[in-house]
Design a protein around this motif. Structure first.
Motif, PDB file in Angstrom:
ATOM      1  N   UNK A  45       0.721  -0.907   0.202  1.00  0.00           N
ATOM      2  CA  UNK A  45      -0.013   0.412   0.037  1.00  0.00           C
ATOM      3  C   UNK A  45       1.140   1.561   0.063  1.00  0.00           C
ATOM      4  N   UNK A  46       1.368   1.024   1.010  1.00  0.00           N
ATOM      5  CA  UNK A  46       3.034   2.598   0.664  1.00  0.00           C
ATOM      6  C   UNK A  46       3.211   2.566  -0.551  1.00  0.00           C
ATOM      7  N   UNK A  47       4.034   0.946  -1.455  1.00  0.00           N
ATOM      8  CA  UNK A  47       4.482   1.795  -2.421  1.00  0.00           C
ATOM      9  C   UNK A  47       3.559   2.308  -3.234  1.00  0.00           C
ATOM     10  N   UNK A  48       2.800   1.686  -3.393  1.00  0.00           N
ATOM     11  CA  UNK A  48       1.388   2.171  -4.321  1.00  0.00           C
ATOM     12  C   UNK A  48       1.240   3.341  -4.722  1.00  0.00           C
ATOM     13  N   UNK A  49       0.713   3.654  -3.102  1.00  0.00           N
ATOM     14  CA  UNK A  49       0.543   5.440  -3.094  1.00  0.00           C
ATOM     15  C   UNK A  49       2.129   6.465  -3.568  1.00  0.00           C
ATOM     16  N   UNK A  50       3.072   6.117  -2.558  1.00  0.00           N
ATOM     17  CA  UNK A  50       4.437   6.304  -3.910  1.00  0.00           C
ATOM     18  C   UNK A  50       3.956   6.303  -5.078  1.00  0.00           C
ATOM     19  N   UNK A  51       3.609   5.101  -6.430  1.00  0.00           N
ATOM     20  CA  UNK A  51       3.254   5.339  -7.064  1.00  0.00           C
ATOM     21  C   UNK A  51       2.917   5.790  -7.549  1.00  0.00           C
ATOM     22  N   UNK A  52       1.044   6.807  -7.121  1.00  0.00           N
ATOM     23  CA  UNK A  52       0.279   7.258  -7.591  1.00  0.00           C
ATOM     24  C   UNK A  52       1.080   8.742  -8.223  1.00  0.00           C
ATOM     25  N   UNK A  53       1.704   9.015  -6.799  1.00  0.00           N
ATOM     26  CA  UNK A  53       2.047  10.433  -6.536  1.00  0.00           C
ATOM     27  C   UNK A  53       3.484  10.534  -7.820  1.00  0.00           C
ATOM     28  N   UNK A  54       4.301   9.620  -8.455  1.00  0.00           N
ATOM     29  CA  UNK A  54       5.143   9.781  -8.885  1.00  0.00           C
ATOM     30  C   UNK A  54       4.382  10.046 -10.424  1.00  0.00           C
ATOM     31  N   UNK A  55       3.057   9.116 -10.887  1.00  0.00           N
ATOM     32  CA  UNK A  55       2.743   8.959 -12.464  1.00  0.00           C
ATOM     33  C   UNK A  55       2.373  10.391 -12.470  1.00  0.00           C
ATOM     34  N   UNK A  56       1.762  10.855 -10.872  1.00  0.00           N
ATOM     35  CA  UNK A  56       0.282  12.596 -11.172  1.00  0.00           C
ATOM     36  C   UNK A  56       1.555  13.377 -10.873  1.00  0.00           C
ATOM     37  N   UNK A  57       3.089  13.575 -10.967  1.00  0.00           N
ATOM     38  CA  UNK A  57       3.531  14.224 -11.123  1.00  0.00           C
ATOM     39  C   UNK A  57       4.431  13.738 -12.075  1.00  0.00           C
ATOM     40  N   UNK A  58       4.012  13.158 -12.651  1.00  0.00           N
ATOM     41  CA  UNK A  58       4.909  12.789 -14.244  1.00  0.00           C
ATOM     42  C   UNK A  58       6.314  12.266 -13.766  1.00  0.00           C
ATOM     43  N   UNK A  59       6.500  11.928 -12.640  1.00  0.00           N
ATOM     44  CA  UNK A  59       8.244  10.614 -12.477  1.00  0.00           C
ATOM     45  C   UNK A  59       8.989   9.808 -12.764  1.00  0.00           C
ATOM     46  N   UNK A  60       9.057   9.329 -14.307  1.00  0.00           N
ATOM     47  CA  UNK A  60       9.751   8.534 -15.060  1.00  0.00           C
ATOM     48  C   UNK A  60      10.160   7.362 -13.744  1.00  0.00           C
ATOM     49  N   UNK A  61      11.139   7.907 -13.576  1.00  0.00           N
ATOM     50  CA  UNK A  61      12.483   7.013 -12.229  1.00  0.00           C
ATOM     51  C   UNK A  61      11.369   7.148 -11.225  1.00  0.00           C
ATOM     52  N   UNK A  62      10.775   7.785 -10.618  1.00  0.00           N
ATOM     53  CA  UNK A  62       9.820   7.511  -9.057  1.00  0.00           C
ATOM     54  C   UNK A  62       8.607   6.575  -9.149  1.00  0.00           C
ATOM     55  N   UNK A  63       8.510   6.593 -10.818  1.00  0.00           N
ATOM     56  CA  UNK A  63       7.242   5.552 -11.614  1.00  0.00           C
ATOM     57  C   UNK A  63       7.478   3.802 -11.033  1.00  0.00           C
ATOM     58  N   UNK A  64       8.842   4.058 -12.107  1.00  0.00           N
ATOM     59  CA  UNK A  64       9.629   2.614 -12.012  1.00  0.00           C
ATOM     60  C   UNK A  64       9.405   1.867 -10.430  1.00  0.00           C
ATOM     61  N   UNK A  65      10.467   2.884 -10.067  1.00  0.00           N
ATOM     62  CA  UNK A  65      10.872   2.504  -8.442  1.00  0.00           C
ATOM     63  C   UNK A  65       9.324   2.430  -7.907  1.00  0.00           C
TER      64      UNK A  65
END
Length: 211
Positions: A166-186
């Motif tokens: 759940x914590x990783x998925x929350x980070x995924x939502x945040x990175x995708x919203x910010x258009x952060x490709x590297x953060x999204x991958x991680x």
């Protein structure tokens, strides 16, 4: 008698029969060797004392062996009880999993969603990834998934993996919203890994497709 001893003090000295001198010549040297006859003292041990000592040692040995056997038996019983409890838990867990058809449908949907999101991120297509995920982590499919995860998690290890997911998925939502490709991958890798570990711990690996 006392007067005789006092008048002849040599009475207390050893007689000639108790002390003799022998002379030997070795390579021209005269050596005087004194040979003394020492009195013999009784050194015997009564058979009864020996028997008591041996019996005591034997009894101590038996007591030690008995205590060791008792401890070993206790360890065996404790191990057997642990095996029984573990087997009981596994049976109960399997019964829950076999009857959780609806929960498994929700979890199967998670695998499908993550697969699509992973492909979009790999193609650097974050808008598509965001569309698949939904606007926020409060979407319906994720609510149902979390309900299933909570329902089927019993051990601390399983619950820990749910928290990581759940914590990783929350980070995924945040990175995708910010258009952060590297953060999204991680974040995606962390989410997928936590979910896969959870399915392994719960024993659902063989019951879900796409893992």
């Amino acid at each position: 008698m006392a007067a005789n001893f006092l008048s002849n003090p040599t009475t207390f000295l050893p007689s000639s029969s108790s002390l003799t001198s022998q002379k030997h010549t070795v390579k021209g040297t005269s050596v005087c060797k004194a040979v003394c006859r020492l009195p013999n003292y009784p050194t015997h041990i009564s058979k009864r004392s020996l028997s008591i000592n041996l019996t005591s040692l034997f009894l101590l040995s038996l007591t030690g062996n008995a205590n060791a056997a008792i401890l070993e038996a206790d360890d065996d019983l404790e191990l057997l009880e642990k095996v029984k409890q573990d087997r009981k838990k596994r049976i109960e867990k399997q019964t829950v999993l076999n009857s959780a058809n609806k929960d498994k449908e929700y979890l199967q949907d998670v695998i499908f969603k993550l697969s699509q999101v992973g492909q979009a991120i790999e193609n650097n297509d974050l808008p598509s990834a965001g569309s698949i995920l939904g606007q926020t982590p409060d979407v319906d499919w994720l609510k149902k998934a979390n309900a299933a995860l909570s329902q089927l998690s019993s051990s601390p290890e399983e619950k820990a993996e749910v928290d990581t997911f759940n914590s990783s998925l929350t980070s995924l939502y945040s990175s995708v919203t910010k258009n952060d490709i590297e953060g999204s991958k991680s974040a995606f890798v962390d989410s997928a890994s936590a979910f896969e570990k959870w399915t392994t711990l719960t024993g659902l690996t063989g019951q879900l497709k796409g893992l």
